[in-house]
Design a protein around this motif. Structure first.
Motif, mmCIF file in Angstrom:
data_model
loop_
_atom_site.group_PDB
_atom_site.id
_atom_site.type_symbol
_atom_site.label_atom_id
_atom_site.label_comp_id
_atom_site.label_asym_id
_atom_site.label_seq_id
_atom_site.Cartn_x
_atom_site.Cartn_y
_atom_site.Cartn_z
ATOM 1 N N ASN A 22 22.073 -32.250 -37.040
ATOM 2 C CA ASN A 22 20.866 -32.822 -36.453
ATOM 3 C C ASN A 22 21.157 -34.029 -35.574
ATOM 4 O OD1 ASN A 22 18.843 -31.115 -37.582
ATOM 5 N ND2 ASN A 22 19.260 -32.071 -39.550
ATOM 6 N N ASP A 23 22.412 -34.374 -35.395
ATOM 7 C CA ASP A 23 22.802 -35.543 -34.611
ATOM 8 C C ASP A 23 22.939 -35.132 -33.148
ATOM 9 O OD1 ASP A 23 23.677 -38.080 -33.902
ATOM 10 O OD2 ASP A 23 25.732 -37.727 -34.568
ATOM 11 N N THR A 24 22.005 -35.582 -32.294
ATOM 12 C CA THR A 24 22.006 -35.206 -30.882
ATOM 13 C C THR A 24 21.846 -36.431 -29.997
ATOM 14 O OG1 THR A 24 19.603 -34.883 -30.825
ATOM 15 C CG2 THR A 24 20.952 -32.952 -31.360
ATOM 16 N N ARG A 25 22.150 -36.231 -28.714
ATOM 17 C CA ARG A 25 21.850 -37.239 -27.705
ATOM 18 C C ARG A 25 21.138 -36.533 -26.567
ATOM 19 N NH1 ARG A 25 25.157 -37.811 -23.114
ATOM 20 N NH2 ARG A 25 26.826 -36.280 -23.064
ATOM 21 N N GLU A 26 20.166 -37.199 -25.964
ATOM 22 C CA GLU A 26 19.402 -36.605 -24.873
ATOM 23 C C GLU A 26 20.246 -36.547 -23.610
ATOM 24 O OE1 GLU A 26 15.777 -38.215 -22.402
ATOM 25 O OE2 GLU A 26 15.104 -37.492 -24.370
ATOM 26 N N PRO A 56 11.436 -30.634 -15.833
ATOM 27 C CA PRO A 56 10.152 -30.894 -15.169
ATOM 28 C C PRO A 56 8.935 -30.577 -16.030
ATOM 29 C CG PRO A 56 11.642 -29.813 -13.654
ATOM 30 C CD PRO A 56 12.320 -29.808 -15.014
ATOM 31 N N ASP A 57 9.083 -29.680 -17.009
ATOM 32 C CA ASP A 57 7.952 -29.355 -17.883
ATOM 33 C C ASP A 57 7.888 -30.264 -19.107
ATOM 34 O OD1 ASP A 57 10.144 -28.330 -19.259
ATOM 35 O OD2 ASP A 57 9.194 -26.427 -19.734
ATOM 36 N N GLY A 58 8.738 -31.295 -19.154
ATOM 37 C CA GLY A 58 8.701 -32.249 -20.248
ATOM 38 C C GLY A 58 9.599 -31.919 -21.420
ATOM 39 N N MET A 59 10.258 -30.776 -21.391
ATOM 40 C CA MET A 59 11.140 -30.388 -22.498
ATOM 41 C C MET A 59 12.428 -31.200 -22.431
ATOM 42 S SD MET A 59 9.379 -28.161 -24.128
ATOM 43 C CE MET A 59 10.616 -27.657 -25.273
ATOM 44 N N ARG A 60 12.898 -31.669 -23.596
ATOM 45 C CA ARG A 60 14.128 -32.464 -23.694
ATOM 46 C C ARG A 60 15.328 -31.557 -23.925
ATOM 47 N NH1 ARG A 60 13.968 -35.099 -28.526
ATOM 48 N NH2 ARG A 60 15.875 -36.152 -27.961
ATOM 49 N N VAL A 61 16.346 -31.713 -23.106
ATOM 50 C CA VAL A 61 17.611 -31.020 -23.309
ATOM 51 C C VAL A 61 18.536 -32.023 -23.987
ATOM 52 C CG1 VAL A 61 19.574 -29.877 -22.219
ATOM 53 C CG2 VAL A 61 17.266 -29.573 -21.284
ATOM 54 N N VAL A 62 19.028 -31.646 -25.156
ATOM 55 C CA VAL A 62 19.883 -32.535 -25.944
ATOM 56 C C VAL A 62 21.242 -31.883 -26.139
ATOM 57 C CG1 VAL A 62 17.915 -33.584 -27.142
ATOM 58 C CG2 VAL A 62 19.069 -31.627 -28.172
ATOM 59 N N GLU A 63 22.220 -32.705 -26.478
ATOM 60 C CA GLU A 63 23.560 -32.215 -26.776
ATOM 61 C C GLU A 63 23.893 -32.562 -28.213
ATOM 62 O OE1 GLU A 63 27.884 -32.404 -24.710
ATOM 63 O OE2 GLU A 63 26.875 -34.316 -24.955
ATOM 64 N N CYS A 64 24.411 -31.610 -28.947
ATOM 65 C CA CYS A 64 24.833 -31.837 -30.318
ATOM 66 C C CYS A 64 26.065 -32.736 -30.311
ATOM 67 C CB CYS A 64 25.151 -30.512 -30.996
ATOM 68 S SG CYS A 64 25.789 -30.686 -32.679
ATOM 69 N N CYS A 65 26.012 -33.808 -31.076
ATOM 70 C CA CYS A 65 27.158 -34.718 -31.169
ATOM 71 C C CYS A 65 28.281 -34.129 -32.019
ATOM 72 C CB CYS A 65 26.709 -36.056 -31.747
ATOM 73 S SG CYS A 65 25.574 -36.937 -30.659
ATOM 74 N N GLY A 66 27.991 -33.077 -32.760
ATOM 75 C CA GLY A 66 29.007 -32.444 -33.591
ATOM 76 C C GLY A 66 29.856 -31.440 -32.836
ATOM 77 N N CYS A 67 29.203 -30.556 -32.054
ATOM 78 C CA CYS A 67 29.952 -29.483 -31.398
ATOM 79 C C CYS A 67 29.797 -29.441 -29.884
ATOM 80 C CB CYS A 67 29.547 -28.138 -31.995
ATOM 81 S SG CYS A 67 27.869 -27.630 -31.573
ATOM 82 N N GLY A 68 28.837 -30.179 -29.327
ATOM 83 C CA GLY A 68 28.669 -30.227 -27.876
ATOM 84 C C GLY A 68 27.705 -29.209 -27.294
ATOM 85 N N LEU A 69 27.094 -28.365 -28.131
ATOM 86 C CA LEU A 69 26.136 -27.384 -27.628
ATOM 87 C C LEU A 69 24.913 -28.099 -27.068
ATOM 88 C CD1 LEU A 69 25.371 -24.313 -27.461
ATOM 89 C CD2 LEU A 69 24.131 -24.691 -29.601
#
Length: 81
Positions: free
Chosen positions: A26-30, A35-48
């Motif tokens: 559950n550890d992510t960074r934005e 443009p539609d307001g959805m947040r794309v995050v990256e997993c700090c564990g595996c990079g997905l």
């Protein structure tokens, strides 16, 4: 088409927080906000990279109605131009 979902920010009750689909953390960074307001995050564990929070199951079909695949160039916040 429910353009409210695509042209404005999603309402909190339409979204659900999710863990990484690959490693379950559950550890992510934005990374950025679409443009539609959805947040794309990256997993700090595996990079997905993935959306979180993302639409609840009952709202996903609204994203893929007919005009998702047929938009004028320059007007597509999501989908295909």
């Amino acid at each position: 088409m429910n353009t409210e979902l695509l042209e404005s920010r999603w309402r909190p009750e339409q979204l659900q927080p999710v863990s990484c689909d690959y490693c379950g953390k559950n550890d992510t960074r934005e990374l950025f906000v679409r443009p539609d307001g959805m947040r794309v995050v990256e997993c700090c564990g595996c990079g997905l990279a993935f959306l979180s929070p993302r639409p609840k199951d009952e709202f996903i079909p609204r994203l893929y109605e007919g005009d998702y695949f047929q938009k004028d160039a320059g007007s597509a916040a999501t989908g295909y131009q």
